[in-house]
Design a protein around this motif. Structure first.
Motif, PDB file in Angstrom:
ATOM      1  N   UNK A 195      83.244 115.283  19.249  1.00  0.00           N
ATOM      2  CA  UNK A 195      81.803 115.515  19.328  1.00  0.00           C
ATOM      3  C   UNK A 195      81.083 114.360  18.649  1.00  0.00           C
ATOM      4  N   UNK A 196      79.838 114.150  18.988  1.00  0.00           N
ATOM      5  CA  UNK A 196      79.070 113.087  18.339  1.00  0.00           C
ATOM      6  C   UNK A 196      78.984 113.333  16.835  1.00  0.00           C
ATOM      7  N   UNK A 197      79.221 112.287  16.057  1.00  0.00           N
ATOM      8  CA  UNK A 197      79.129 112.407  14.618  1.00  0.00           C
ATOM      9  C   UNK A 197      80.413 112.809  13.934  1.00  0.00           C
ATOM     10  N   UNK A 198      81.498 112.943  14.685  1.00  0.00           N
ATOM     11  CA  UNK A 198      82.772 113.292  14.055  1.00  0.00           C
ATOM     12  C   UNK A 198      83.286 112.108  13.243  1.00  0.00           C
ATOM     13  N   UNK A 199      83.687 112.350  12.018  1.00  0.00           N
ATOM     14  CA  UNK A 199      84.136 111.276  11.122  1.00  0.00           C
ATOM     15  C   UNK A 199      85.540 110.832  11.512  1.00  0.00           C
ATOM     16  N   UNK A 200      85.732 109.517  11.590  1.00  0.00           N
ATOM     17  CA  UNK A 200      87.020 108.961  11.980  1.00  0.00           C
ATOM     18  C   UNK A 200      87.646 108.086  10.894  1.00  0.00           C
ATOM     19  N   UNK A 201      86.884 107.758   9.839  1.00  0.00           N
ATOM     20  CA  UNK A 201      87.433 106.849   8.828  1.00  0.00           C
ATOM     21  C   UNK A 201      86.768 107.073   7.482  1.00  0.00           C
ATOM     22  N   UNK A 202      87.453 106.644   6.417  1.00  0.00           N
ATOM     23  CA  UNK A 202      86.893 106.710   5.068  1.00  0.00           C
ATOM     24  C   UNK A 202      85.662 105.820   4.955  1.00  0.00           C
TER      25      UNK A 202
END
Length: 975
Positions: A267-274
């Motif tokens: 989904x838009x805005x899903x976190x993928x990295x620190x």
């Protein structure tokens, strides 16, 4: 059973056996050597059954058996239990009595008075889920088998046998021996409950008239054994590896990523990295640095200058007054105030239990890793309770989490969004005080010295017994310590008495208790004795299944309401109880705090629809609080509550809307965040426009953990409750909508602007249309009973069906309902509490049940988007509400007997509870978590039992039986 209690001894032993006692002596000697390390489990009687202490293997409980009265009564009726020395006595409502007595390593069980038609005694033993780590079970003489590591099916094993063995990963455990009969091992993870359950049935027909049995217990010798007594290599290996540390990164077979997000959803805005989180932290700090106080508001969030305009009092504390022809809250500075609060500004629902299911997570830190210690519950990694939300906060700011720093950020954020206070279940940190952020609190009415609670959780929590001697003195001591200290706190709005306590259940529960344990039962018996004086007159009025010999006998026996006289007596006692409870709490409170308000007990709509509960409790509080989960703000229902309360203002103390777009569960479910934002605006502004609503508290600040909040184990809620997600990212559409509504709230409440209205049939109260409500259906909990109460139902809010949903007939503001659903692999369960001034009026049969009091259920599992008439797989189920419930499945009469129904009339005489169990086979549906069904409910009402005067529909229309397009939706979920 000893490993030598077989038809033939091992060869080496047979060679040495001698005739007579010499052989027996040698046999016993060898057995003692081989079992040198064996330790028989310790046994102890408890009010719940036989406690079995198996040492390092753990503690277990052989529960007091349920008494199965018929083929569909799977768990059996429950008993009232007392213990005298080494004997447990269990008395069942049907008149049966059972005794359990300890004898060395056995329990001897005898029973009398069992109804001739009864089927069996059902014994249950719960086994912790940790046995998946190498543990085994043995059924009779079969080779021990491993407990399944993963949930696969409900029944793991089932057969006739005379013993059951539990073996932990280290090879220790114990064996139970029974009279041979049917037993099974069940995996309760299919019910979202992390537990195995062994079930043994003592079937009366197979036991040929026996009235006693013995269950024996023996320990194992420290290694898992096969049926021949030899330790198994697999068990040795399991024991050697069982203490390994939990899996940590990387875990390739996972459902939840390292940030606590679902791997199944993108989904838009899903976190993928620190790095994204660190950038979020920098952005938030910069944004908060620019936040300025709103000059139109006083320091508490009230409308500046309104005190002078409306001539309000400046008392230094929050209170209620009238302004512009309506009820208003007033700030300590004397200004008009509409509470715009958020519950759960505390780290609670974000914690989840990771221990025992580490494999579903991509990453869980090592318990000795100091970098993450503040993300473990109470900084105790050994508890196995972890917050991915806090872990993400640590990643954002590169330092350990502290409640002070976090709440300072959260309050500043919320203020910038237009919120002005903290609702229930919030922290009260120094940072919050420094920000002049008002709060609410709970009175300390829970368990403790000098307080007796009713045995059951009455809804979401127990209720104290006001008739217990010394209760007022005990409360006085508590309040002197815990309440007096905040008596002069201007930031405290007021106190709740409790949370979602279903007071309307008290007339059903109190009669079933023992006077020796519950003072309220003793008081009830005294009231009945004062009224009837002669036990024969009481028996004639109440018509118990077995007449009582004396009022002393009545004290210790369960009572069941079977007559109008019994209902009238319990209604009178209910009033006495509520008066005693409510007046005592208010009286003691005012001794220690004369400045703050009592703001009610956070009622559910079902409780708020009970005139006695509302009218009496409101006499002793300043505000009525309702946990009001709804789509449309039902003005008719709320006006009725307002009248009952003696015109006390109202706060909606808990509610939310949710979506599943992030992989979380719903609740009051909407399609997406855009609908959620419009729903928020509609709820707040439509509420504020009512002249008696003075505040609202959204539940909660952040989303619940996707794998369930920790204090409900593996079956916890995991819903999209938040204004921020697990990565602390705001739902921007929600934030933007809240800002708009909050900025105009005082103009709306004072009648200067028209309230925003979401023109959707779910939100405007108009029945029918093209939009569909969704009711989320959680898994059923073990112990759910057909008794007309919500005991052991999942703790989810009921779905209201308001009088405004009229689709047929003339308006009847007294007619409404609140329904609940849950499910398991076998059945769909439905319960509705209906308010009806002329209840149980149905003289009809079969296909005509719809034309008088009752319920119509509409359920479809195929072609959900197909409009028009019902298709062949749809089901319309009619349930007639009369003293004896009647059920008819349209066009499937053969299925009538497969369903179960129960109707219980309210003791208040103005309603009833209808409960139904519908097998999935009747519906032609194979249930699966995540499945969506067509679903609708109609309430049919008659005043004479022959002619329908009104029909209410949850989502659809009066044409539901011909138009499936207007039905709502039901979604099956695991938690």
């Amino acid at each position: 059973m000893s490993i030598f209690a077989t038809k033939s001894a091992p060869p080496f032993l047979r060679r040495w056996c001698l005739p007579g006692t010499a052989c027996l002596f040698i046999f016993a000697f060898i057995v003692s050597i081989l079992n040198l390390n064996a330790k028989n489990p310790g046994l102890k009687l408890t009010p719940r059954g036989v406690s079995v202490d198996a040492g390092v293997a753990g503690k277990f409980l052989l529960e007091v058996p349920g008494l199965r009265l018929n083929d569909k009564d799977y768990s059996g009726e429950k008993a009232v239990v007392e213990i005298a020395g080494d004997t447990l006595v269990a008395k069942y409502p049907s008149g049966a009595e059972l005794k359990m007595a300890l004898d060395a390593q056995s329990v001897d069980i005898s029973f009398t008075g069992v109804p001739a038609t009864a089927k069996a005694l059902v014994f249950m033993t719960k086994i912790p889920i940790q046995f998946t780590g190498g543990g085994k079970y043995g059924v009779g003489k079969k080779e021990p088998a491993a407990f399944p590591e993963n949930k696969e099916k409900q029944i793991i094993a089932g057969s006739w046998a005379d013993s059951f063995t539990i073996i932990d990963p280290a090879g220790e455990g114990y064996r139970m021996e029974f009279p041979g009969d049917y037993m099974q091992l069940q995996d309760n993870r299919v019910f979202n409950w992390a537990m195995f359950v062994h079930i043994y049935s003592f079937n009366f027909d197979k036991q040929k008239g026996k009235t006693s049995l013995r269950i024996s217990f023996s320990g194992l010798d420290g290694s898992a054994t096969s049926s021949t007594g030899a330790p198994t290599p697999a068990a040795k290996k399991a024991a050697a590896t069982s203490s390994a540390a939990p899996k940590t990164t990387p875990n390739k077979n996972f459902m939840i990523d390292r940030y606590g997000q679902s791997v199944r959803k993108d989904y838009p805005g899903k976190v993928k990295s620190d790095e994204e989180l660190k950038a979020d932290g920098d952005k938030m700090i910069a944004e908060l640095a620019t936040v300025q106080a709103d000059p139109k508001l006083d320091i508490y969030g009230g409308l500046a200058g309104s005190g002078e305009q409306y001539k309000l009092k400046k008392t230094g504390f929050f209170h209620v007054e009238k302004a512009a022809g309506r009820d208003v809250l007033v700030t300590p500075e004397g200004n008009v105030y509409f509470q715009l609060a958020v519950c759960g500004i505390a780290s609670t629902d974000d914690f989840t239990t990771v221990r025992g299911r580490e494999k579903i997570y991509e990453w869980v830190p090592q318990q000795n890793d100091e970098a993450w210690v503040s993300a473990w519950r109470d900084r105790k990694p050994t508890w196995g309770i972890f917050s991915f939300y806090i872990a993400n906060w640590i990643r954002k700011f590169g330092r350990p989490f502290t409640a002070e720093e976090w709440t300072a950020q959260a309050v500043k954020r919320l203020r910038s969004w237009g919120f002005n206070s903290a609702g229930a279940f919030c922290a009260n940190t120094e940072a919050m005080k420094a920000a002049n952020f008002p709060t609410v609190a709970f009175l300390p009415l829970g368990k403790g010295e000098g307080i007796q609670l009713l045995p059951d959780r009455v809804g979401a929590a127990p209720v104290l017994d006001p008739f217990y001697p010394g209760t007022e003195e005990a409360l006085d001591k508590r309040f002197a310590k815990g309440i007096a200290a905040r008596a002069n706190d201007p930031l405290l709005i007021g106190y709740y008495l409790g949370n979602e306590q279903h007071m309307e259940l008290l007339p059903k529960l109190i009669p079933t208790y023992k006077a020796s344990n519950v003072a309220a039962k003793a008081r009830l018996v005294q009231v009945l004795q004062d009224k009837y004086k002669d036990i024969a007159k009481f028996n004639a009025a109440w018509n118990p299944a077995k007449p009582f010999a004396s009022f002393d006998e009545l004290k210790e026996q369960p009572l069941f309401i079977r007559t109008e006289a019994g209902a009238a007596d319990m209604k009178a006692f209910y009033i006495e109880y509520m008066e005693a409870y409510s007046s005592m709490v208010e009286r003691v409170f005012r001794r220690h705090d004369k400045n703050h308000m009592l703001i009610g007990s956070r009622m559910t709509p079902g409780t708020a629809n009970n005139e006695i509960a509302v009218s009496i409790s409101a006499k002793y509080t300043d505000i009525v609080s309702i946990n009001y989960y709804t789509y449309a703000i039902e003005e008719g229902f709320l006006k009725k509550v307002y009248e009952w309360s003696g015109h006390k203002p109202m706060i909606f103390s808990e509610w939310y809307y949710a979506t599943t777009d992030h992989g979380l569960n719903g609740g009051k479910e909407l399609k997406d965040q855009s609908e959620r934002a419009k729903g928020y605006r509609n709820y707040i502004e439509q509420s504020a426009a009512l002249p008696f609503v003075v505040g609202s508290q959204w539940f909660i600040y952040m989303d619940q953990s996707i794998t369930g909040r920790f204090f409900e184990g593996f079956n916890g809620e995991g819903a999209n409750t938040g204004f921020v997600d697990v990565t602390d990212r705001p739902y921007q559409e929600m934030v933007d909508a809240a800002k708009v509504t909050h900025a105009r709230i005082y103009d709306v409440m004072l009648g200067k602007e028209k309230a925003f209205a979401y023109e959707d049939v779910r939100f405007n109260g108009k029945a029918g249309g093209n939009s569909n409500k969704v009711v989320v259906v959680p898994k059923a909990l073990p112990g759910l009973k057909m008794d007309g109460t919500t005991t052991n139902w999942p703790g989810r809010p009921a779905e209201p069906l308001e009088s405004s949903r009229l689709v047929l007939g003339v308006p009847n503001p007294s007619l409404r309902g609140d329904f609940r659903l849950c499910w398991d692999e076998k059945n769909l369960y439905f319960l509705i509490q209906i308010k009806d001034p002329t209840p149980l009026m149905n003289n009809k049969k079969g296909k005509q049940l719809w034309s008088a009091d009752g319920i119509e259920l509409f359920i479809g599992g195929r072609d959900l988007t197909q409009p028009g008439n019902m298709i062949f797989s749809d089901r319309q189920i009619l349930i007639g509400a009369s003293e004896t419930p009647k059920l008819h499945v349209i066009d499937h009469e053969e299925a009538n007997k497969e369903c179960q129904s129960l109707v219980v009339k309210d003791v208040t005489g103005d309603g009833y509870v209808l409960q139904t169990v519908i097998p999935w086979t009747v519906l032609g549906i194979e249930p699966k978590s995540g499945m969506e069904l067509l679903f609708d409910v109609s309430i049919d009402n008659s005043d004479d039992g022959d002619f329908r005067k009104q029909q209410l529909a949850w989502n659809g229309t009066a044409k539901n039986s011909n138009d499936r397009a207007s039905w709502g939706r039901a979604r099956l979920v695991d938690n």
